[in-house]
Design a protein around this motif. Structure first.
Motif, PDB file in Angstrom:
ATOM      1  N   GLY B  46      51.659  37.929  38.402  1.00  0.00           N
ATOM      2  CA  GLY B  46      51.294  39.291  38.778  1.00  0.00           C
ATOM      3  C   GLY B  46      50.194  39.854  37.891  1.00  0.00           C
ATOM      4  O   GLY B  46      49.743  40.986  38.080  1.00  0.00           O
ATOM      5  N   LEU B  47      49.759  39.056  36.908  1.00  0.00           N
ATOM      6  CA  LEU B  47      48.802  39.582  35.929  1.00  0.00           C
ATOM      7  C   LEU B  47      47.436  39.828  36.563  1.00  0.00           C
ATOM      8  O   LEU B  47      46.776  40.826  36.279  1.00  0.00           O
ATOM      9  CB  LEU B  47      48.703  38.607  34.756  1.00  0.00           C
ATOM     10  N   ALA B  50      47.660  42.941  38.561  1.00  0.00           N
ATOM     11  CA  ALA B  50      47.744  44.078  37.645  1.00  0.00           C
ATOM     12  C   ALA B  50      46.353  44.419  37.094  1.00  0.00           C
ATOM     13  O   ALA B  50      45.955  45.589  37.059  1.00  0.00           O
ATOM     14  CB  ALA B  50      48.713  43.764  36.509  1.00  0.00           C
ATOM     15  N   SER B  95      46.413  39.266  27.702  1.00  0.00           N
ATOM     16  CA  SER B  95      47.550  38.807  28.500  1.00  0.00           C
ATOM     17  C   SER B  95      47.693  37.306  28.360  1.00  0.00           C
ATOM     18  O   SER B  95      46.731  36.604  28.049  1.00  0.00           O
ATOM     19  CB  SER B  95      47.277  39.200  29.966  1.00  0.00           C
ATOM     20  N   GLU B  98      47.920  33.905  33.714  1.00  0.00           N
ATOM     21  CA  GLU B  98      48.908  33.956  34.794  1.00  0.00           C
ATOM     22  C   GLU B  98      49.423  32.557  35.125  1.00  0.00           C
ATOM     23  O   GLU B  98      48.654  31.602  35.215  1.00  0.00           O
ATOM     24  CB  GLU B  98      48.284  34.596  36.043  1.00  0.00           C
ATOM     25  N   VAL B 129      54.026  43.265  37.908  1.00  0.00           N
ATOM     26  CA  VAL B 129      54.343  42.055  37.141  1.00  0.00           C
ATOM     27  C   VAL B 129      55.811  41.645  37.293  1.00  0.00           C
ATOM     28  O   VAL B 129      56.133  40.454  37.323  1.00  0.00           O
ATOM     29  CB  VAL B 129      54.006  42.269  35.645  1.00  0.00           C
ATOM     30  N   SER B 133      56.782  37.944  38.617  1.00  0.00           N
ATOM     31  CA  SER B 133      57.262  36.953  37.653  1.00  0.00           C
ATOM     32  C   SER B 133      58.646  36.447  38.044  1.00  0.00           C
ATOM     33  O   SER B 133      58.953  35.260  37.889  1.00  0.00           O
ATOM     34  CB  SER B 133      57.323  37.568  36.250  1.00  0.00           C
TER      35      SER B 133
END
Lengths: 524, 524
Positions: B46-47, B50, B95, B98, B129, B133
């Protein structure tokens, strides 16, 4: 909108078109096989959105270009030309009114139209009705447990399946009986009342009273602005004295956050009490700021507890608020609403009631929107008639057997005004008569025959779409919500209870029973 | 896009603005507190979505008009003017890439920027996220159980939280290791391979062989078209004879459906075997049509079983396919892929393996997308620093304690190339050195000190956004999927096993440990 479809609906659409059966008149029904959460009922929802999606059924040029790329290369061009003309203009839909209490195996929706279109709608309708009904039912359970007075707030956006999962959760929780959502977008799009409060991160971002800026607040009635930090500090001394807490104990960063929040929202001040210690910091700080505000003519609107033993803390909090009320002679202070959050479940609500908590409002997130007790309603969508012939999918499991043919559906009421049975009849049968006895066959009991004499008979479905034309205006969200509560209220307590309810009876008429037996025999 | 926010983020935004703290530099972290499903790992996803959502952060005039209507009437006009200027142009995000394997309490994302914006992003980031995830992790578990060969197909659209819940499920299941989706829109939007098959309703819509229209099919190599219904009927006689089934037993509506489908999709013929009886109808009918197609030069591509004991039926089906292969001398016939569906869970996959089933492909819906074993990952987003000072939310529960301050995060590898520990350090500490021993404090063990000597050290986070500017191109879905599989493959088997795994260690450096102790002491 491109149809929400699984690929097999498109391959089947082609097979139907290729064999010239795509315009055969067909009918399908959407229903679920078992009531969720071990209850005897569910709340039907998502029907408005499903109906609206039918109006938008259309394949764009881009949709068709994509489908060309994934269907087998042998697919004929003329099929794609045909697909570009497909819409819901020949579709007829009857449905229970959204928000109605519904039961297993009784169709929520009946769809008639050309076979290709009827089968194409399967996933769209399941996707829009299944979760909507599940979460509305879940919300209704929370409402039944909470009773009519306690306020319920939906907080699930962060736990939903992405943004639109969150919007669905807000909308259908509201239908099921919640009062508020925290989701700003749901408020904006659907007009659901939104509520918010202060967060731990805001409180943690303050370290000391020096950080409060601006510091002054004018009394509500006008007049000289006062220095609120000093006023709050002096009230804190008095509160600590009353409660027997050393006055250096309450966290001054927390006090600074409360004072800052109060200056920003003097008429809407609320306190989140558990960033540090509720009894030795959060609550005395809240009381100090609320009493300082009171001195300027303002009333605090609430407190929130977000960790620990919420029942117990609510009682201790109420005791302190009442003590302040009495000691400082502020009558309204004792009844400041207490809200709680933190992984609230049905079990939590049961505990709150049993422990006679002082909780006025509950925020529910995860256990509302993800429905962990049963995260899918398992709706199905089954063809029941093609070319005027009823269809049956044969199976050994009686529960999984479809009820063939297009039907009329009636809800039968007893003398007390409670519904006691949903009855499926063939479409062309006369409606059952009030006060007359007749034979029905109960589903799930191997067709056991029994006699009923209803005191009232309600045709359950309404026609919403006839040949693609809307027949009835869709109700507003607020109307759907009221209908849901009214529908739940009509239920007999034995069916409404959440644990070990008496199963609600669903039956078929003698004629439908005979048709079912005949088709079963033929397919064996 | 209006920010996905809970109302309290807006009330806090106002309180921050009103107190002049809205531009204070702040940092927050997103993490989860416990690995889902009783495993020792999760897959971070989901990064990308996001990060993309940050680029779109903006309040439209309509958003602001709505907010005016719900914020207290005392809210100053100038605040709304300010809000209309808010965007992510001062936000910095690091981050994990992903698809990476991630562990509890280790930040997936770190966000820095003005306090108002950092706190405003909480719900957006959690919403994008958390479920992503969770479902990627769930999919990865199915992949680990299935092994690398078995094909996995996602079928969850109808069980998701509405259309976009379904899209998220398709996307993140693919990242977690699924091969296909049935969701046409997910195929169109994300390029995920779509697969479909025939449905019960298509089969049920046929009653007799007379309904097959058109009836002829030309051989693949060209030549005289043949009457496929007659050909299939004659093959059915031979198949029934071979299998010892009365040749009037197989359902002729089903045969008609198979023949029609074969004429529509001669190169992609597949059979759904359980509309009536698998062994006495579905399978002989399939074999008859597939052998008729073979006579014309076409190969059937598969069968599907959708009810009953799938392992057992797959073995019986394989036996029949092999018998036909041998008897009719069609070598490829014995290895026609067998697909199954119907409420497939992790337990089902374990059973299939243990029972040495002949299943080649599995379709998973409900148990993939709703994650019934744990329907929420419970990610949290916590402020860790404001104005250069580390923040700590004090709590009695060690697990719920945040790790204060902005950090560098390292993954430490052992001699075999497996990661054995994720280590959080203060941002300004030197990176741990390969081959050198140093002291760390393990989380969840009351700060127990231990010495480690890593064979390799990997900085876990990458900088994706610096002051609102993208620093790194986001990988494609396919690249993220490959990275996830590579990341899972690196895990030691003791951490990768799904039941009773050895917990993966997460630790802090000596310096971070001291800071934590100091802040804990100060807040007590």
């Amino acid at each position: 909108m491109a149809p929400l479809a699984d690929l097999y609906h498109l391959t089947m659409a082609y097979a139907l078109w290729r064999t010239g059966r795509h315009r055969d008149p067909a009918a399908a029904e959407l229903f679920f096989r078992r009531e969720p959460f071990g209850a005897a009922f569910a709340v039907g929802a998502g029907l408005g959105q499903a109906l609206r999606s039918l109006g938008a059924l259309r394949f764009s040029a881009a949709d068709i270009a994509y489908l060309r790329s994934v269907l087998p290369s042998t697919t004929e061009d003329a099929f794609f030309d045909y697909l570009s003309t497909v819409d819901a203009s020949e579709v007829t839909v009857t449905s229970v009114p959204e928000g109605s209490v519904v039961f297993s195996r009784v169709p929520l929706l009946q769809v008639k139209g050309p076979l290709l279109v009827v089968q194409l709608l399967e996933t769209t309708l399941l996707c829009l009705v299944s979760y909507a009904s599940l979460v509305a039912t879940n919300a209704a359970r929370f409402r039944l447990l909470a009773g009519p007075e306690m306020k319920l707030m939906e907080l699930g956006l962060r736990r939903a399946q992405g943004p639109d999962g969150g919007l669905s959760a807000s909308k259908y929780s509201y239908i099921g009986g919640f009062d508020y959502t925290s989701n700003v977008l749901a408020g904006k799009l659907y007009g659901i009342p939104v509520r918010g409060t202060v967060a731990h991160s805001f409180i943690m971002s303050f370290r000391s009273m020096e950080e409060v800026q601006p510091r002054v607040l004018s009394p509500l009635a006008g007049g000289e602005p006062m220095d609120l930090p000093s006023l709050a500090e002096s009230w804190l001394q008095r509160v600590c004295e009353l409660l027997g807490i050393p006055s250096d104990k309450p966290n001054r960063g927390e006090l600074a956050a409360f004072v800052s929040y109060a200056i920003a929202f003097p008429q809407d001040f609320q306190g989140l009490l558990d960033t540090y210690c509720v009894m030795r910091s959060g609550l005395p700080n809240f009381c100090a700021v609320a009493l300082a505000l009171h001195q300027l003519g303002y009333r605090a609107i609430g407190v929130r507890l977000d960790s620990g033993d919420l029942s117990q803390q609510s009682k201790e909090t109420r005791r302190v608020l009442r003590a302040c009320s009495a000691h400082f002679q502020v009558p309204w202070f004792g009844s400041i609403p207490i809200a709680v959050s933190n992984d609230i479940s049905e079990r939590s609500l049961e505990d709150f009631i049993r422990e006679e908590s002082e909780i006025d409002m509950v925020g529910v997130g995860t256990n509302l929107v993800t429905c962990p007790l049963q995260p899918s309603l398992g709706c199905v969508y089954k063809l029941v008639e093609v070319n005027g012939s009823p269809c049956l999918k044969f199976t050994e499991e009686e529960e999984k057997m479809t009820i063939p043919g297009t039907k009329a559906i009636y809800r039968l009421y007893d003398d007390s005004g409670h519904p006691f049975m949903d009855l499926m009849a063939l479409e062309n049968e006369p409606s059952p008569s009030v006060g007359q006895e007749f034979v029905v066959h109960i589903l799930g009991r191997r067709g056991e025959a029994t006699k009923v004499r209803p005191s009232a008979v309600e045709p359950l479905h309404r026609m919403y779409l006839r040949d693609g034309q809307a027949c009835e205006e869709l109700p507003s969200l607020q109307e759907v919500r009221s209908h849901a509560q009214a529908s739940l209220n009509l239920l007999s307590p034995v069916h409404r209870q959440l644990h070990d309810p008496e199963p609600y009876l669903v039956a078929v008429t003698e004629k439908l029973h005979l048709l079912l037996a005949e088709l079963q025999h033929a397919s064996q």
